[in-house]
Design a protein around this motif. Sequence first.
Motif, short mmCIF file in Angstrom:
data_model
loop_
_atom_site.label_atom_id
_atom_site.label_comp_id
_atom_site.label_asym_id
_atom_site.label_seq_id
_atom_site.Cartn_x
_atom_site.Cartn_y
_atom_site.Cartn_z
N PRO A 81 7.21 10.39 11.02
CA PRO A 81 7.95 9.79 9.90
C PRO A 81 9.03 8.82 10.39
O PRO A 81 9.67 9.04 11.42
CB PRO A 81 8.58 11.01 9.21
CG PRO A 81 7.72 12.16 9.60
CD PRO A 81 7.25 11.86 10.98
N ARG A 82 9.23 7.75 9.62
CA ARG A 82 10.26 6.76 9.98
C ARG A 82 11.63 7.40 10.07
O ARG A 82 12.48 6.96 10.84
CB ARG A 82 10.28 5.64 8.93
CG ARG A 82 9.05 4.75 8.94
CD ARG A 82 9.12 3.73 7.80
NE ARG A 82 7.95 2.87 7.80
CZ ARG A 82 7.89 1.68 8.40
NH1 ARG A 82 8.94 1.24 9.07
NH2 ARG A 82 6.80 0.94 8.34
N ALA A 83 11.85 8.44 9.28
CA ALA A 83 13.17 9.08 9.27
C ALA A 83 13.53 9.65 10.65
O ALA A 83 14.71 9.68 11.02
CB ALA A 83 13.21 10.19 8.22
N VAL A 84 12.51 10.07 11.42
CA VAL A 84 12.77 10.59 12.76
C VAL A 84 13.32 9.50 13.65
O VAL A 84 14.32 9.68 14.36
CB VAL A 84 11.49 11.21 13.36
CG1 VAL A 84 11.72 11.56 14.84
CG2 VAL A 84 11.06 12.44 12.58
N PHE A 85 12.70 8.33 13.62
CA PHE A 85 13.15 7.23 14.47
C PHE A 85 14.51 6.70 14.01
O PHE A 85 15.34 6.33 14.85
CB PHE A 85 12.11 6.10 14.48
CG PHE A 85 10.83 6.49 15.15
CD1 PHE A 85 10.79 6.74 16.51
CD2 PHE A 85 9.66 6.61 14.43
CE1 PHE A 85 9.61 7.10 17.15
CE2 PHE A 85 8.46 6.97 15.04
CZ PHE A 85 8.44 7.23 16.42
N ALA A 86 14.73 6.67 12.71
CA ALA A 86 16.04 6.22 12.21
C ALA A 86 17.14 7.16 12.67
O ALA A 86 18.22 6.72 13.12
CB ALA A 86 16.01 6.13 10.69
N ARG A 87 16.89 8.47 12.58
CA ARG A 87 17.90 9.44 13.04
C ARG A 87 18.08 9.38 14.55
O ARG A 87 19.21 9.48 15.05
CB ARG A 87 17.48 10.84 12.60
CG ARG A 87 18.50 11.92 12.97
CD ARG A 87 19.86 11.63 12.39
NE ARG A 87 20.86 12.63 12.79
CZ ARG A 87 22.14 12.36 12.96
NH1 ARG A 87 22.61 11.12 12.77
NH2 ARG A 87 22.97 13.32 13.31
#
Length: 279
Positions: free
Chosen positions: A209-215
């Motif tokens: 998920p993109r949220a993993v890379f953003a975090r």
Amino acid sequence: MPPPPILFDPDLLARRRARAERMPEDFLRRAVAEELSERLKEVNRSFRAPAIIGPRGALWAEALDLAGARLVPDREILDLEPEAHDLVIHALALHWANDPVGQIAQARRALRPDGLFLGALFAGETLRELREALSHAEIEVLGGLSPRVAPMGEIRELGGLLQRAGLALPVADGLRFDVTYPDPFRLMRDLRAMGETGVMVDRLRRPTPRAVFARAAALYAERFALPDGRLPATFEVVVLTGWAPAPQQQKPLRPGSARVRLADALGVPQRNAGEEPGG
């Protein structure tokens, strides 16, 4: 002896390298090649039958001034003939080997007596900042970790591979390259262009998920940003040096065979057991 565990997918590694060939990023290969070139100069020997194992072989041959070197892909079975070479270089590929001892042992068999093996591989602290940021981000966002990061060997255990493979006079030493980036995504683009992204057999098979890379990007900046805002990326390279056994080689002394007393060598008086200093 049981076979080594299969950690890496060789077919996926080949595809990742083929993708990287379209727009390769070679600054680290060139930096490591410069270091290896200095080591070859210190040996003060002319090598007339060299072989280079690993991807981008032509780059290594040019950087090391080894025109005519045999370029060998780092497959499980190396395309090398016994005692055909006086120098074998394993060029930044050994960290992807499922059987690194087997790779070095094959290189040893390809060396003539007193031939030189020189290997370089990523190890230790390599990408420690990115690994930490991604691990914590995945735990926060997904509640657990996936095996996305390849294990990194330590210099002591990697040095032991040389002896296990039958090489004499083994030496392992480390190099550190500190690179900075404006953001983690530029670093990850460089890793793709190097062909150095994850190829674990047990990797996550669905898109992250993109949220993993953003975090992960936020954590990277919070924990590691330099005063100017740029982000450091550590690359540790271990260099392995060993020689094919030969009768004329220097041999380590047997314990107790020294002919000079340590006190004499240091230029200090020798004391008997129990004698106080100055007594």
